[in-house]
Design a protein around this motif. Sequence first.
Motif, PDB file in Angstrom:
ATOM      1  N   GLU A 105       1.634  -0.639   9.035  1.00 33.85           N
ATOM      2  CA  GLU A 105       2.383  -0.356   7.801  1.00 33.85           C
ATOM      3  C   GLU A 105       1.916  -1.185   6.606  1.00 33.85           C
ATOM      4  OE1 GLU A 105       6.645  -0.240   8.508  1.00 33.85           O
ATOM      5  OE2 GLU A 105       6.333   0.612  10.491  1.00 33.85           O
ATOM      6  N   THR A 160      -0.718  11.301   3.184  1.00 36.16           N
ATOM      7  CA  THR A 160      -2.133  10.942   3.143  1.00 36.16           C
ATOM      8  C   THR A 160      -2.575  10.339   4.476  1.00 36.16           C
ATOM      9  OG1 THR A 160      -1.703   8.685   2.410  1.00 36.16           O
ATOM     10  CG2 THR A 160      -1.917  10.373   0.685  1.00 36.16           C
ATOM     11  N   ALA A 195       2.439  11.121  13.874  1.00 35.22           N
ATOM     12  CA  ALA A 195       2.123  12.149  14.862  1.00 35.22           C
ATOM     13  C   ALA A 195       2.916  13.391  14.494  1.00 35.22           C
ATOM     14  CB  ALA A 195       2.483  11.655  16.245  1.00 35.22           C
ATOM     15  N   ILE A 221      -6.257  -0.381   4.132  1.00 34.95           N
ATOM     16  CA  ILE A 221      -7.352   0.460   4.630  1.00 34.95           C
ATOM     17  C   ILE A 221      -8.019   1.156   3.446  1.00 34.95           C
ATOM     18  CG2 ILE A 221      -7.906   2.462   6.088  1.00 34.95           C
ATOM     19  CD1 ILE A 221      -5.309   1.542   7.715  1.00 34.95           C
ATOM     20  N   ASN A 259       1.512   4.376   9.463  1.00 32.67           N
ATOM     21  CA  ASN A 259       2.684   4.647  10.315  1.00 32.67           C
ATOM     22  C   ASN A 259       2.320   5.021  11.749  1.00 32.67           C
ATOM     23  OD1 ASN A 259       4.446   4.278   8.265  1.00 32.67           O
ATOM     24  ND2 ASN A 259       4.970   6.418   7.976  1.00 32.67           N
ATOM     25  N   GLU A 300       8.907   2.189   4.118  1.00 30.33           N
ATOM     26  CA  GLU A 300       7.800   1.297   4.498  1.00 30.33           C
ATOM     27  C   GLU A 300       6.949   0.846   3.318  1.00 30.33           C
ATOM     28  OE1 GLU A 300       8.667   4.444   5.537  1.00 30.33           O
ATOM     29  OE2 GLU A 300       6.888   5.085   6.593  1.00 30.33           O
ATOM     30  N   ALA A 307       5.046  16.977  10.058  1.00 34.35           N
ATOM     31  CA  ALA A 307       5.597  18.095   9.277  1.00 34.35           C
ATOM     32  C   ALA A 307       5.371  17.887   7.776  1.00 34.35           C
ATOM     33  CB  ALA A 307       7.076  18.248   9.586  1.00 34.35           C
ATOM     34  N   SER A 308       5.085  16.655   7.382  1.00 37.24           N
ATOM     35  CA  SER A 308       4.838  16.357   5.964  1.00 37.24           C
ATOM     36  C   SER A 308       3.360  16.490   5.609  1.00 37.24           C
ATOM     37  CB  SER A 308       5.304  14.923   5.669  1.00 37.24           C
ATOM     38  OG  SER A 308       4.693  14.037   6.608  1.00 37.24           O
ATOM     39  N   GLY A 347       0.659   5.780  -0.011  1.00 35.75           N
ATOM     40  CA  GLY A 347      -0.070   7.041  -0.040  1.00 35.75           C
ATOM     41  C   GLY A 347       0.774   8.053  -0.794  1.00 35.75           C
ATOM     42  N   GLY A 348       1.315   9.031  -0.055  1.00 32.29           N
ATOM     43  CA  GLY A 348       2.133  10.063  -0.699  1.00 32.29           C
ATOM     44  C   GLY A 348       3.571   9.626  -0.917  1.00 32.29           C
ATOM     45  N   GLY A 349       3.941   8.449  -0.400  1.00 31.83           N
ATOM     46  CA  GLY A 349       5.342   8.020  -0.528  1.00 31.83           C
ATOM     47  C   GLY A 349       6.275   8.992   0.184  1.00 31.83           C
ATOM     48  N   SER A 350       5.830   9.515   1.352  1.00 32.16           N
ATOM     49  CA  SER A 350       6.711  10.416   2.106  1.00 32.16           C
ATOM     50  C   SER A 350       7.314   9.713   3.317  1.00 32.16           C
ATOM     51  CB  SER A 350       5.938  11.664   2.565  1.00 32.16           C
ATOM     52  OG  SER A 350       5.015  11.321   3.587  1.00 32.16           O
ATOM     53  N   GLY A 351       7.145   8.394   3.367  1.00 37.02           N
ATOM     54  CA  GLY A 351       7.703   7.619   4.479  1.00 37.02           C
ATOM     55  C   GLY A 351       9.222   7.716   4.467  1.00 37.02           C
ATOM     56  N   ALA A 402       0.859  -1.204   0.000  1.00 37.34           N
ATOM     57  CA  ALA A 402       0.000   0.000   0.000  1.00 37.34           C
ATOM     58  C   ALA A 402       0.882   1.236   0.000  1.00 37.34           C
ATOM     59  CB  ALA A 402      -0.883   0.000   1.244  1.00 37.34           C
ATOM     60  N   GLU A 431       7.590   7.316  15.678  1.00 30.59           N
ATOM     61  CA  GLU A 431       6.798   8.166  14.795  1.00 30.59           C
ATOM     62  C   GLU A 431       6.828   7.709  13.340  1.00 30.59           C
ATOM     63  OE1 GLU A 431       6.313  12.612  15.425  1.00 30.59           O
ATOM     64  OE2 GLU A 431       7.904  12.584  13.913  1.00 30.59           O
TER      65      GLU A 431
HETATM   66  C1  LIG Z   1      10.056  16.178   5.545  1.00 32.80           C
HETATM   67  C2  LIG Z   1       9.289  15.097   6.256  1.00 32.80           C
HETATM   68  C3  LIG Z   1       8.781  15.351   7.524  1.00 32.80           C
HETATM   69  C4  LIG Z   1       8.068  14.338   8.187  1.00 32.80           C
HETATM   70  N1  LIG Z   1       7.562  14.624   9.417  1.00 32.80           N
HETATM   71  C5  LIG Z   1       6.846  13.686  10.068  1.00 32.80           C
HETATM   72  C6  LIG Z   1       6.292  13.981  11.345  1.00 32.80           C
HETATM   73  O1  LIG Z   1       6.419  15.101  11.862  1.00 32.80           O
HETATM   74  N2  LIG Z   1       5.595  12.995  11.956  1.00 32.80           N
HETATM   75  C7  LIG Z   1       5.411  11.765  11.379  1.00 32.80           C
HETATM   76  O2  LIG Z   1       4.758  10.918  11.991  1.00 32.80           O
HETATM   77  N3  LIG Z   1       5.933  11.463  10.195  1.00 32.80           N
HETATM   78  C8  LIG Z   1       6.648  12.392   9.517  1.00 32.80           C
HETATM   79  N4  LIG Z   1       7.175  12.088   8.288  1.00 32.80           N
HETATM   80  C9  LIG Z   1       7.042  10.721   7.756  1.00 32.80           C
HETATM   81  C10 LIG Z   1       5.802  10.514   6.855  1.00 32.80           C
HETATM   82  O3  LIG Z   1       5.614  11.643   6.046  1.00 32.80           O
HETATM   83  C11 LIG Z   1       4.517  10.301   7.628  1.00 32.80           C
HETATM   84  O4  LIG Z   1       4.626   9.240   8.514  1.00 32.80           O
HETATM   85  C12 LIG Z   1       3.280  10.142   6.739  1.00 32.80           C
HETATM   86  O5  LIG Z   1       2.163   9.878   7.536  1.00 32.80           O
HETATM   87  C13 LIG Z   1       3.364   9.084   5.660  1.00 32.80           C
HETATM   88  O6  LIG Z   1       2.260   9.277   4.809  1.00 32.80           O
HETATM   89  P1  LIG Z   1       2.291   8.898   3.251  1.00 32.80           P
HETATM   90  O7  LIG Z   1       0.937   9.124   2.710  1.00 32.80           O
HETATM   91  O8  LIG Z   1       3.397   9.555   2.566  1.00 32.80           O
HETATM   92  O9  LIG Z   1       2.538   7.339   3.387  1.00 32.80           O
HETATM   93  P2  LIG Z   1       3.494   6.348   2.603  1.00 32.80           P
HETATM   94  O10 LIG Z   1       4.909   6.734   2.822  1.00 32.80           O
HETATM   95  O11 LIG Z   1       3.041   6.200   1.223  1.00 32.80           O
HETATM   96  O12 LIG Z   1       3.172   5.008   3.406  1.00 32.80           O
HETATM   97  C14 LIG Z   1       3.478   4.909   4.779  1.00 32.80           C
HETATM   98  C15 LIG Z   1       3.020   3.538   5.292  1.00 32.80           C
HETATM   99  O13 LIG Z   1       1.607   3.489   5.317  1.00 32.80           O
HETATM  100  C16 LIG Z   1       1.142   2.357   4.579  1.00 32.80           C
HETATM  101  N5  LIG Z   1      -0.112   2.715   3.932  1.00 32.80           N
HETATM  102  C17 LIG Z   1      -0.358   3.744   3.086  1.00 32.80           C
HETATM  103  N6  LIG Z   1      -1.641   3.733   2.707  1.00 32.80           N
HETATM  104  C18 LIG Z   1      -2.218   2.672   3.315  1.00 32.80           C
HETATM  105  C19 LIG Z   1      -3.522   2.103   3.295  1.00 32.80           C
HETATM  106  N7  LIG Z   1      -4.506   2.651   2.584  1.00 32.80           N
HETATM  107  N8  LIG Z   1      -3.744   0.988   4.021  1.00 32.80           N
HETATM  108  C20 LIG Z   1      -2.769   0.415   4.758  1.00 32.80           C
HETATM  109  N9  LIG Z   1      -1.519   0.912   4.814  1.00 32.80           N
HETATM  110  C21 LIG Z   1      -1.252   2.022   4.107  1.00 32.80           C
HETATM  111  C22 LIG Z   1       2.253   2.055   3.587  1.00 32.80           C
HETATM  112  O14 LIG Z   1       2.224   0.710   3.165  1.00 32.80           O
HETATM  113  C23 LIG Z   1       3.474   2.368   4.426  1.00 32.80           C
HETATM  114  O15 LIG Z   1       3.782   1.265   5.218  1.00 32.80           O
HETATM  115  C24 LIG Z   1       7.896  13.064   7.597  1.00 32.80           C
HETATM  116  C25 LIG Z   1       8.406  12.832   6.318  1.00 32.80           C
HETATM  117  C26 LIG Z   1       9.084  13.829   5.647  1.00 32.80           C
HETATM  118  C27 LIG Z   1       9.617  13.557   4.276  1.00 32.80           C
END
Ligand SMILES: Cc1cc2nc3c(=O)[nH]c(=O)nc-3n(C[C@H](O)[C@H](O)[C@H](O)COP(=O)(O)OP(=O)(O)OC[C@H]3O[C@@H](n4cnc5c(N)ncnc54)[C@H](O)[C@@H]3O)c2cc1C
Length: 772
Positions: free
Chosen positions: A248, A139, A149, A254, A146, A79, A133-134, A71-75, A69, A471
């Motif tokens: 994750e 998403t 928070a 979801i 994750n 993950e 912060a992201s 979302g925004g690929g900001s992990g 899975a 986090e």
């Molecule tokens: C500059 C920067 C700052 C950041 N600051 C924070 C911060 O302050 N706090 C924090 O917690 N994180 C932070 N992060 C990390 C990350 O951005 C977050 O944890 C964010 O919530 C990940 O969201 P995403 O949509 O990019 O998820 P993704 O990176 O795409 O995926 C994250 C995880 O969620 C799973 N996932 C995605 N969608 C689903 C779904 N529909 N069902 C089941 N699993 C799913 C994926 O398989 C993966 O394991 C930061 C990252 C960056 C680059």
Amino acid sequence: MKDSPEEIHKYLSPLLEGEVLVDRLSRLLYSTDASIYEVEPKAVVLPRTVEDVLRVVKFAGEEGVPVFARGGGSGLAGESLGPGIIVDFSKYMNHILEVNEAEGFVRCGPGIVLSVLNEALAGYGRLFGPDPASGSRCTLGGMLGNNAAGMHSIYYGVTRDQVISLEAALPDGSLHSFGKESKEKPQSEPKDNFHLAVVEPLVGLLQESQPLIQAKAPRTRRNTCGYLLDGVLKDGQVDLARLLVGSEGTLALITQAKLRIYDLPKAKALLILHFDDLDKAARAVPLLLPLEPCAVELMDRSVIEATREAFPEYASLLPGELAALLLVEFLGGSPDEVGARAEEARKITESARLACGTSMALDAASQDRLWEMRKSVTPALLRLPGDKKAIPFIEDTAVAPEYLAPYIQGQKKILEKYGFQAAIFSHAGDGLCHTRPLVDIRSSEDVGKMPQVASEIYDLCLSLGGSISGEHGDGLSRSQFIPRQYGALYEVMRQVKDIFDPQNIFNPGKIITRGQDIMTSNLRRLPRVEGLYPQNRLAFSAGEYVRELANCNGCALCRSPLPEVTMCPMFKALAEEGASSRGKCNLLRYGLIAALGEEEWAGSELQEIFDKCLACGMCTVDCPSGVNVLKLVLDMRGRLAEEQGISRASRALITFEALSRLCSWFAPLVNYFSAQPMLRFMLEKITGLDSTCELPHFSRNNLKRHLKNNSPGSDHKVAYFADTFASFSDPEIARALVSILEKSNIETVLPKQKGAGMPALAYGSLKRARRR
Ligand SMILES: Cc1cc2nc3c(=O)[nH]c(=O)nc-3n(C[C@H](O)[C@H](O)[C@H](O)COP(=O)(O)OP(=O)(O)OC[C@H]3O[C@@H](n4cnc5c(N)ncnc54)[C@H](O)[C@@H]3O)c2cc1C
Ligand code: SF4
Ligand code: SF4
């Protein structure tokens, strides 16, 4: 087994309403995220409906193809990466389905971006609490995956605390609701396969493991390590949604979430505490917590200096001599109330002889500026010059706030022992440490030290009762270390995975793994090229090209849909990874390391992706790492134009400057004919310009003519280098500027001017651009 990209496409594509992408470029575009890793998938699916998701999962289960899975690929821990089918929820499954003000919840699809959700909720006077912060591009699905928070977690809690219920797909392709329910179903109710195969065995397992779960619970409020088993069984009820959060994407996908929302705060006060010693700042944190602040954020000297250096506009907020600072925020019902609590916090830290200076921000504008400064910390670290980068691999350990001071001291000693400089910032109120050592991941010496450094820091963290991940989750960075935190409880987690996903098709290798060297495997490839890269068409200084590409860390800001984030308009319009600046940087990197084959270079797809750039240059302003994506794109366009030729439509657009001059003379006629569908159709046949595109409107009263007829003359003159649009198509803008200058008694002069050559540059005709 239908597991090749072609077979996946052949089978899935007719079944889905969404997109199935298996071409090599799409797969490379989804090989990375914001982490230091890369893994090439077999296919990318962009589902439009829940049924699409179920069909993908069913196919994957039957054929044994893993599903990841995304979302925004900001992990930051890799993950969402993996060698199977990536399911990207962000493009289509991103809608708000219900805002229930009376009951205080929102229901939404997993692909919605946090800030988009919060903008919509603000209309109801509400917000979703956790604020990573992201937030401008991550998403809700990723936050749930994750258990994300942010800076205000001491007040709002973490994502897990907001979940009322989830709807999610299980590996057999079935869809279920997850939320609070009685541990035992009444005898009268029929038990379906889900209850028999999942709920009952899980309840049994968790019940018998309670003593171990309690014993192994870290003594910190922040924990995203492994499966979050605490609180799943409570008060005679089972809440499997609490188990899915933080898993994750390894247990279920979801498809919908029902989440708690809060009233927007009425009043805020922000206190800034200055320290001449990092240890004093860390020791001040437990003294502040009884006053119930909503955020306590710490920045160390190296973070302060990097932020001053990268963003001089914040220098006045960050005095040069500081060793550390704390941002302490209070929320409440009235300005007086929050002001009094902030004042109390100031007195406490001063009388304990910890803070050496303070200031207070009581108005919204100053508070916003300070939080913007705080959010610039990661970008500032990413801009540090040199090959060593502030990379995430031990970046989110957590201890109880009272142990923060000894923990930071201990970390520093370990890092020094291994010769790593590091920057530390912290959600200090929750004891969460963002530690970013400066590492060159192209150096085998540095990479060799990473597991040892992680190992020692994790041991220290665990000895203080902390969690190795508070986090950002486990992903590829931390999964191998989870048994160290949980001991025998890790075997229980293995059984949880077996109950949910017996075939191991959901995100295999994350959280549950036997691998011992995952942390340093699959690192992003980037060769060290010090000199000039021979393929470049534009002027780059030695090493500049590689440096630019290395600086793109995948942070995904260029995927933000928010209007106030100006990069990248092409992504905003198309919502495609390839349209984003990140996508371009990744493909260029793959080009550089020869991962693109002859087929990719020769095909039209590469050109199509690089055509998806407006050459607006906003990435040169907004990219947190300062990557000049525009220059990289133009260089690539030059190369592609030389190798593959320039299309008819591009040739027509290259002549736009000269054509505009001509069209402006015959403006009424041109405007009339260009609005006729038949003529547009003929134009398409001749030039290749799409007949559905609206053509620019031309004006006979162009800027030159306007100035000739209207200029009053003055001793004060301004030279105006007007572009093609301002001169011939939209002279109102230019005229407005001229009249403002006139009002200040300034005459506008149009210097003799050649066309800028930008269209030629933008469409790859570098020779023509140079002639200009
Ligand atoms: C500059 C920067 C700052 C950041 N600051 C924070 C911060 O302050 N706090 C924090 O917690 N994180 C932070 N992060 C990390 C990350 O951005 C977050 O944890 C964010 O919530 C990940 O969201 P995403 O949509 O990019 O998820 P993704 O990176 O795409 O995926 C994250 C995880 O969620 C799973 N996932 C995605 N969608 C689903 C779904 N529909 N069902 C089941 N699993 C799913 C994926 O398989 C993966 O394991 C930061 C990252 C960056 C680059
Ligand atoms: S181009 Fe800039 S904003 Fe986009 S991912 Fe790379 S570093 Fe982040
Ligand atoms: S120049 Fe291209 S890559 Fe950069 S923000 Fe504009 S459209 Fe996006």
